[in-house]
Scaffold this motif. Sequence first.
Motif, PDB file in Angstrom:
ATOM      1  N   GLY A 284     -57.338 -61.795   1.676  1.00  0.00           N
ATOM      2  CA  GLY A 284     -57.991 -60.674   2.329  1.00  0.00           C
ATOM      3  C   GLY A 284     -58.868 -61.201   3.456  1.00  0.00           C
ATOM      4  N   ARG A 285     -59.085 -60.398   4.480  1.00  0.00           N
ATOM      5  CA  ARG A 285     -59.813 -60.895   5.647  1.00  0.00           C
ATOM      6  C   ARG A 285     -61.325 -60.881   5.469  1.00  0.00           C
ATOM      7  N   ILE A 286     -61.805 -60.170   4.483  1.00  0.00           N
ATOM      8  CA  ILE A 286     -63.202 -60.329   4.093  1.00  0.00           C
ATOM      9  C   ILE A 286     -63.209 -61.261   2.888  1.00  0.00           C
ATOM     10  N   ALA A 287     -64.036 -62.301   2.971  1.00  0.00           N
ATOM     11  CA  ALA A 287     -64.155 -63.273   1.886  1.00  0.00           C
ATOM     12  C   ALA A 287     -65.550 -63.157   1.286  1.00  0.00           C
ATOM     13  N   TYR A 288     -65.675 -63.583   0.046  1.00  0.00           N
ATOM     14  CA  TYR A 288     -66.960 -63.486  -0.640  1.00  0.00           C
ATOM     15  C   TYR A 288     -67.574 -64.863  -0.772  1.00  0.00           C
ATOM     16  N   GLY A 289     -68.727 -65.057  -0.138  1.00  0.00           N
ATOM     17  CA  GLY A 289     -69.441 -66.317  -0.194  1.00  0.00           C
ATOM     18  C   GLY A 289     -70.461 -66.321  -1.311  1.00  0.00           C
ATOM     19  N   CYS A 290     -70.446 -67.374  -2.125  1.00  0.00           N
ATOM     20  CA  CYS A 290     -71.279 -67.407  -3.333  1.00  0.00           C
ATOM     21  C   CYS A 290     -72.452 -68.365  -3.224  1.00  0.00           C
ATOM     22  N   TRP A 291     -73.027 -68.504  -2.033  1.00  0.00           N
ATOM     23  CA  TRP A 291     -74.172 -69.405  -1.881  1.00  0.00           C
ATOM     24  C   TRP A 291     -75.419 -68.895  -2.595  1.00  0.00           C
ATOM     25  N   ARG A 292     -75.451 -67.606  -2.942  1.00  0.00           N
ATOM     26  CA  ARG A 292     -76.599 -67.048  -3.658  1.00  0.00           C
ATOM     27  C   ARG A 292     -76.305 -66.841  -5.142  1.00  0.00           C
ATOM     28  N   MET A 293     -75.204 -67.379  -5.615  1.00  0.00           N
ATOM     29  CA  MET A 293     -74.788 -67.116  -6.995  1.00  0.00           C
ATOM     30  C   MET A 293     -75.625 -67.884  -8.022  1.00  0.00           C
ATOM     31  N   ALA A 294     -76.214 -69.007  -7.626  1.00  0.00           N
ATOM     32  CA  ALA A 294     -77.021 -69.781  -8.575  1.00  0.00           C
ATOM     33  C   ALA A 294     -78.143 -68.905  -9.124  1.00  0.00           C
ATOM     34  N   GLY A 295     -78.327 -68.949 -10.439  1.00  0.00           N
ATOM     35  CA  GLY A 295     -79.349 -68.119 -11.065  1.00  0.00           C
ATOM     36  C   GLY A 295     -78.797 -66.871 -11.707  1.00  0.00           C
ATOM     37  N   ALA A 296     -77.560 -66.500 -11.330  1.00  0.00           N
ATOM     38  CA  ALA A 296     -76.919 -65.347 -11.958  1.00  0.00           C
ATOM     39  C   ALA A 296     -76.391 -65.752 -13.332  1.00  0.00           C
ATOM     40  N   THR A 297     -76.128 -64.761 -14.162  1.00  0.00           N
ATOM     41  CA  THR A 297     -75.491 -65.038 -15.455  1.00  0.00           C
ATOM     42  C   THR A 297     -73.980 -65.036 -15.261  1.00  0.00           C
ATOM     43  N   ALA A 298     -73.267 -65.545 -16.236  1.00  0.00           N
ATOM     44  CA  ALA A 298     -71.808 -65.563 -16.165  1.00  0.00           C
ATOM     45  C   ALA A 298     -71.247 -64.146 -16.063  1.00  0.00           C
ATOM     46  N   SER A 299     -71.832 -63.212 -16.806  1.00  0.00           N
ATOM     47  CA  SER A 299     -71.340 -61.829 -16.766  1.00  0.00           C
ATOM     48  C   SER A 299     -71.618 -61.186 -15.414  1.00  0.00           C
ATOM     49  N   GLU A 300     -72.749 -61.532 -14.804  1.00  0.00           N
ATOM     50  CA  GLU A 300     -73.048 -61.019 -13.469  1.00  0.00           C
ATOM     51  C   GLU A 300     -72.061 -61.579 -12.452  1.00  0.00           C
ATOM     52  N   ALA A 301     -71.762 -62.865 -12.566  1.00  0.00           N
ATOM     53  CA  ALA A 301     -70.784 -63.476 -11.667  1.00  0.00           C
ATOM     54  C   ALA A 301     -69.422 -62.814 -11.852  1.00  0.00           C
ATOM     55  N   GLN A 302     -69.034 -62.578 -13.084  1.00  0.00           N
ATOM     56  CA  GLN A 302     -67.766 -61.908 -13.366  1.00  0.00           C
ATOM     57  C   GLN A 302     -67.714 -60.542 -12.701  1.00  0.00           C
ATOM     58  N   SER A 303     -68.784 -59.762 -12.841  1.00  0.00           N
ATOM     59  CA  SER A 303     -68.811 -58.407 -12.282  1.00  0.00           C
ATOM     60  C   SER A 303     -68.703 -58.420 -10.762  1.00  0.00           C
ATOM     61  N   LYS A 304     -69.360 -59.380 -10.118  1.00  0.00           N
ATOM     62  CA  LYS A 304     -69.318 -59.449  -8.658  1.00  0.00           C
ATOM     63  C   LYS A 304     -67.932 -59.838  -8.161  1.00  0.00           C
ATOM     64  N   ILE A 305     -67.295 -60.779  -8.836  1.00  0.00           N
ATOM     65  CA  ILE A 305     -65.940 -61.177  -8.427  1.00  0.00           C
ATOM     66  C   ILE A 305     -64.961 -60.031  -8.695  1.00  0.00           C
ATOM     67  N   GLU A 306     -65.143 -59.322  -9.789  1.00  0.00           N
ATOM     68  CA  GLU A 306     -64.265 -58.175 -10.077  1.00  0.00           C
ATOM     69  C   GLU A 306     -64.467 -57.082  -9.035  1.00  0.00           C
ATOM     70  N   ALA A 307     -65.704 -56.863  -8.581  1.00  0.00           N
ATOM     71  CA  ALA A 307     -65.969 -55.871  -7.543  1.00  0.00           C
ATOM     72  C   ALA A 307     -65.264 -56.263  -6.254  1.00  0.00           C
ATOM     73  N   ALA A 308     -65.282 -57.562  -5.947  1.00  0.00           N
ATOM     74  CA  ALA A 308     -64.596 -58.041  -4.741  1.00  0.00           C
ATOM     75  C   ALA A 308     -63.091 -57.864  -4.863  1.00  0.00           C
ATOM     76  N   LEU A 309     -62.529 -58.277  -5.970  1.00  0.00           N
ATOM     77  CA  LEU A 309     -61.081 -58.167  -6.160  1.00  0.00           C
ATOM     78  C   LEU A 309     -60.608 -56.714  -6.111  1.00  0.00           C
ATOM     79  N   ALA A 310     -61.445 -55.796  -6.590  1.00  0.00           N
ATOM     80  CA  ALA A 310     -61.068 -54.376  -6.635  1.00  0.00           C
ATOM     81  C   ALA A 310     -60.813 -53.802  -5.243  1.00  0.00           C
ATOM     82  N   VAL A 311     -61.413 -54.420  -4.213  1.00  0.00           N
ATOM     83  CA  VAL A 311     -61.222 -53.904  -2.848  1.00  0.00           C
ATOM     84  C   VAL A 311     -60.462 -54.891  -1.969  1.00  0.00           C
TER      85      VAL A 311
END
Length: 302
Positions: free
Chosen positions: A19-46
């Motif tokens: 996809g032409r929009i990519a998701y950068g995870c430079w701010r991901m440190a400090g998140a929980t695994a479930s939060e990371a999962q939800s954000k990646i799933e939100a990205a994949l959904a679109v």
Amino acid sequence: MSNILPIAKSTTVGPLNAGRIAYGCWRMAGATASEAQSKIEAALAVGINMIDTAPIYGFGKQGFGPAEAVLGEGMALGGLRDRVLMVTKGGIHPPNPYDSRAQTLIESCDDSLKRLRTDHIDLFLIHRPDLLAAHEEVAEALTTLRTAGKIREAGVSNFSTDQLRALQSKLDFPLSASQPEFSAIHTDPLTNGDTDIAQELGLCLMAWSPLGGGRLVPGARGEPGSAEARVLAVLEEIAGRNDVGIDHVALAWVLAHPGVGSALIGTQSEARIRESVKAFEVQMTRRDWYAVLEAARGEKMP
């Protein structure tokens, strides 16, 4: 003939579809695994399937890799690894500050593989040029990693066109991506050769900070008379006509350039991740695009 600029929703990184929009995870440190999962799933959904990280993201008391580690945990939790194009990097090693010796890059990649819980990186980038590393040695590391199946594609980040071309001359396979900073308030890639060499060599140019580090989002205000203020005024006018946010117009402006493959967003808001694809709804004319550039420059095109 239409004056509306076409903005495709997908691109390629070598043979890989993204996809032409990519998701950068430079701010991901400090998140929980479930939060990371939800954000990646939100990205994949679109349709955002290219996920970008680096060992240096979150560097501190925990050392290297906290952003990679939580991302790896989140992907494992959701069984998401096979659905994403995983991008990571190597070469930044405080306090050196850079170290792209072959063994260092190979060890960095091996460590990233463990943290990301995967057996391969889809795209491995040299994060910044190490001025003390010979291009031949960097090429040796990339070749070794690729031959071993640890990386599928390779590229560079923050390299000049001369540095990129010199590295390419030492490789017997093509680089697939380049990652420079590019936005409506940082337009250097238009004139320093970044967008041109991407087209010349068939690279996926991945624009980082396409929203100007948060300065091109709703509610942003530049100093009166500044380039930022001028650009925001034009973006707001285009956004109003299209019923979208100025951040969507800023993304569309970057993506409309024929030399750009993708734009990296870094928001931690799942709603904003999903809404980022409104950039593809923007009806941007050639006049609109040049009006933004003229605002950035503070003068009409010659």
